[in-house]
Design a protein around this motif. Structure first.
Motif, PDB file in Angstrom:
ATOM      1  N   LEU A 137       0.860  -1.179   0.000  1.00  0.00           N
ATOM      2  CA  LEU A 137       0.000   0.000   0.000  1.00  0.00           C
ATOM      3  C   LEU A 137       0.896   1.228   0.000  1.00  0.00           C
ATOM      4  N   ARG A 138       0.373   2.326  -0.550  1.00  0.00           N
ATOM      5  CA  ARG A 138       1.087   3.591  -0.452  1.00  0.00           C
ATOM      6  C   ARG A 138       0.179   4.617   0.205  1.00  0.00           C
ATOM      7  N   LEU A 139       0.630   5.130   1.321  1.00  0.00           N
ATOM      8  CA  LEU A 139      -0.086   6.186   2.011  1.00  0.00           C
ATOM      9  C   LEU A 139       0.422   7.548   1.554  1.00  0.00           C
ATOM     10  N   SER A 140      -0.500   8.516   1.517  1.00  0.00           N
ATOM     11  CA  SER A 140      -0.141   9.881   1.162  1.00  0.00           C
ATOM     12  C   SER A 140      -0.527  10.817   2.296  1.00  0.00           C
ATOM     13  N   CYS A 141       0.236  11.883   2.436  1.00  0.00           N
ATOM     14  CA  CYS A 141      -0.059  12.925   3.422  1.00  0.00           C
ATOM     15  C   CYS A 141       0.071  14.273   2.709  1.00  0.00           C
ATOM     16  N   ALA A 142      -1.060  14.889   2.428  1.00  0.00           N
ATOM     17  CA  ALA A 142      -1.066  16.200   1.790  1.00  0.00           C
ATOM     18  C   ALA A 142      -0.929  17.266   2.862  1.00  0.00           C
ATOM     19  N   ALA A 143       0.117  18.082   2.738  1.00  0.00           N
ATOM     20  CA  ALA A 143       0.428  19.084   3.756  1.00  0.00           C
ATOM     21  C   ALA A 143       0.156  20.489   3.220  1.00  0.00           C
ATOM     22  N   SER A 144      -0.383  21.354   4.064  1.00  0.00           N
ATOM     23  CA  SER A 144      -0.661  22.731   3.657  1.00  0.00           C
ATOM     24  C   SER A 144      -0.584  23.654   4.862  1.00  0.00           C
ATOM     25  N   PHE A 188       9.413  -0.568   4.364  1.00  0.00           N
ATOM     26  CA  PHE A 188       8.721   0.702   4.154  1.00  0.00           C
ATOM     27  C   PHE A 188       9.714   1.749   3.640  1.00  0.00           C
ATOM     28  N   THR A 189       9.191   2.664   2.818  1.00  0.00           N
ATOM     29  CA  THR A 189      10.005   3.762   2.313  1.00  0.00           C
ATOM     30  C   THR A 189       9.211   5.064   2.419  1.00  0.00           C
ATOM     31  N   VAL A 190       9.820   6.067   3.038  1.00  0.00           N
ATOM     32  CA  VAL A 190       9.193   7.381   3.146  1.00  0.00           C
ATOM     33  C   VAL A 190       9.848   8.317   2.130  1.00  0.00           C
ATOM     34  N   SER A 191       9.017   9.138   1.492  1.00  0.00           N
ATOM     35  CA  SER A 191       9.529  10.074   0.485  1.00  0.00           C
ATOM     36  C   SER A 191       8.647  11.322   0.481  1.00  0.00           C
ATOM     37  N   ARG A 192       9.097  12.360  -0.220  1.00  0.00           N
ATOM     38  CA  ARG A 192       8.274  13.577  -0.328  1.00  0.00           C
ATOM     39  C   ARG A 192       8.369  14.144  -1.726  1.00  0.00           C
ATOM     40  N   ASP A 193       7.299  14.841  -2.100  1.00  0.00           N
ATOM     41  CA  ASP A 193       7.211  15.493  -3.406  1.00  0.00           C
ATOM     42  C   ASP A 193       7.046  16.983  -3.150  1.00  0.00           C
ATOM     43  N   TYR A 194       8.098  17.744  -3.464  1.00  0.00           N
ATOM     44  CA  TYR A 194       8.077  19.187  -3.235  1.00  0.00           C
ATOM     45  C   TYR A 194       6.919  19.854  -3.958  1.00  0.00           C
ATOM     46  N   ALA A 195       6.748  19.510  -5.228  1.00  0.00           N
ATOM     47  CA  ALA A 195       5.760  20.199  -6.062  1.00  0.00           C
ATOM     48  C   ALA A 195       4.339  19.992  -5.538  1.00  0.00           C
ATOM     49  N   LYS A 196       4.097  18.800  -4.988  1.00  0.00           N
ATOM     50  CA  LYS A 196       2.745  18.479  -4.516  1.00  0.00           C
ATOM     51  C   LYS A 196       2.579  18.701  -3.027  1.00  0.00           C
ATOM     52  N   ASN A 197       3.643  19.092  -2.343  1.00  0.00           N
ATOM     53  CA  ASN A 197       3.599  19.264  -0.888  1.00  0.00           C
ATOM     54  C   ASN A 197       3.026  18.020  -0.200  1.00  0.00           C
ATOM     55  N   THR A 198       3.500  16.881  -0.630  1.00  0.00           N
ATOM     56  CA  THR A 198       2.956  15.613  -0.166  1.00  0.00           C
ATOM     57  C   THR A 198       4.079  14.686   0.284  1.00  0.00           C
ATOM     58  N   VAL A 199       3.815  13.974   1.365  1.00  0.00           N
ATOM     59  CA  VAL A 199       4.731  12.963   1.876  1.00  0.00           C
ATOM     60  C   VAL A 199       4.080  11.599   1.672  1.00  0.00           C
ATOM     61  N   TYR A 200       4.897  10.624   1.328  1.00  0.00           N
ATOM     62  CA  TYR A 200       4.387   9.289   1.048  1.00  0.00           C
ATOM     63  C   TYR A 200       5.013   8.257   1.978  1.00  0.00           C
ATOM     64  N   LEU A 201       4.281   7.180   2.207  1.00  0.00           N
ATOM     65  CA  LEU A 201       4.827   6.025   2.900  1.00  0.00           C
ATOM     66  C   LEU A 201       4.488   4.794   2.057  1.00  0.00           C
ATOM     67  N   GLN A 202       5.493   4.294   1.354  1.00  0.00           N
ATOM     68  CA  GLN A 202       5.316   3.084   0.561  1.00  0.00           C
ATOM     69  C   GLN A 202       5.555   1.889   1.466  1.00  0.00           C
ATOM     70  N   MET A 203       4.563   1.024   1.570  1.00  0.00           N
ATOM     71  CA  MET A 203       4.638  -0.123   2.479  1.00  0.00           C
ATOM     72  C   MET A 203       4.583  -1.406   1.659  1.00  0.00           C
ATOM     73  N   ASN A 204       5.656  -2.168   1.701  1.00  0.00           N
ATOM     74  CA  ASN A 204       5.744  -3.438   0.979  1.00  0.00           C
ATOM     75  C   ASN A 204       5.862  -4.592   1.965  1.00  0.00           C
ATOM     76  N   SER A 205       5.629  -5.793   1.478  1.00  0.00           N
ATOM     77  CA  SER A 205       5.743  -7.002   2.305  1.00  0.00           C
ATOM     78  C   SER A 205       4.981  -6.833   3.615  1.00  0.00           C
ATOM     79  N   LEU A 206       3.764  -6.387   3.506  1.00  0.00           N
ATOM     80  CA  LEU A 206       2.974  -6.091   4.702  1.00  0.00           C
ATOM     81  C   LEU A 206       2.660  -7.360   5.487  1.00  0.00           C
ATOM     82  N   LYS A 207       2.623  -7.201   6.818  1.00  0.00           N
ATOM     83  CA  LYS A 207       2.340  -8.291   7.736  1.00  0.00           C
ATOM     84  C   LYS A 207       1.093  -7.965   8.553  1.00  0.00           C
ATOM     85  N   PRO A 208       0.424  -8.964   9.075  1.00  0.00           N
ATOM     86  CA  PRO A 208      -0.753  -8.684   9.917  1.00  0.00           C
ATOM     87  C   PRO A 208      -0.441  -7.741  11.078  1.00  0.00           C
TER      88      PRO A 208
END
Length: 124
Positions: free
Chosen positions: A18-25, A68-88
């Protein structure tokens, strides 16, 4: 007024992604550190990952390192959390948080602003 809005949660099978997004303003985030936390039922809210907005340095909890990998997109003012190999055990409400400092932090009370959270459920 800083606002954080998470999205991207849902139900996924173990091993999925899953990939979570966080829109910041509300401010200029160049001097901020952004964090992801999670809270499972009956448990304390725990640190997951953080990223320094300027420069992109990252830090992870041992429980998610390599998955998990955290990243950010300057242009979109958004932070992401890419979650792989998820466990219960990754099942929780995930929160985005902002800290007006370039110093990394893992403590919940080091962050001043919080989103409303998004539910992630991993089935076995």
């Amino acid at each position: 007024q800083v606002q954080l809005v998470e999205s991207g949660g849902g139900l996924v099978q173990a091993g999925g992604s899953l990939r979570l997004s966080c829109a910041a303003s509300g401010t200029t985030f160049s001097t901020y550190t952004m964090g992801w936390f999670r809270q499972a039922p009956g448990k304390e809210r725990e640190f997951v990952a953080a990223i320094r907005w300027s420069g992109g340095s990252t830090y992870y909890a041992d429980s998610v390192k390599g998955r998990f990998t955290v990243s950010r997109d300057y242009a979109k003012n958004t932070v992401y959390l890419q979650m792989n190999s998820l466990k219960p055990e990754d099942t929780a409400v995930y929160y985005c948080a902002a800290r007006p400092s370039i110093t990394m932090a893992t403590m919940r009370n080091s962050y001043d602003y919080w989103g409303q959270g998004t539910q992630v459920t991993v089935s076995s």
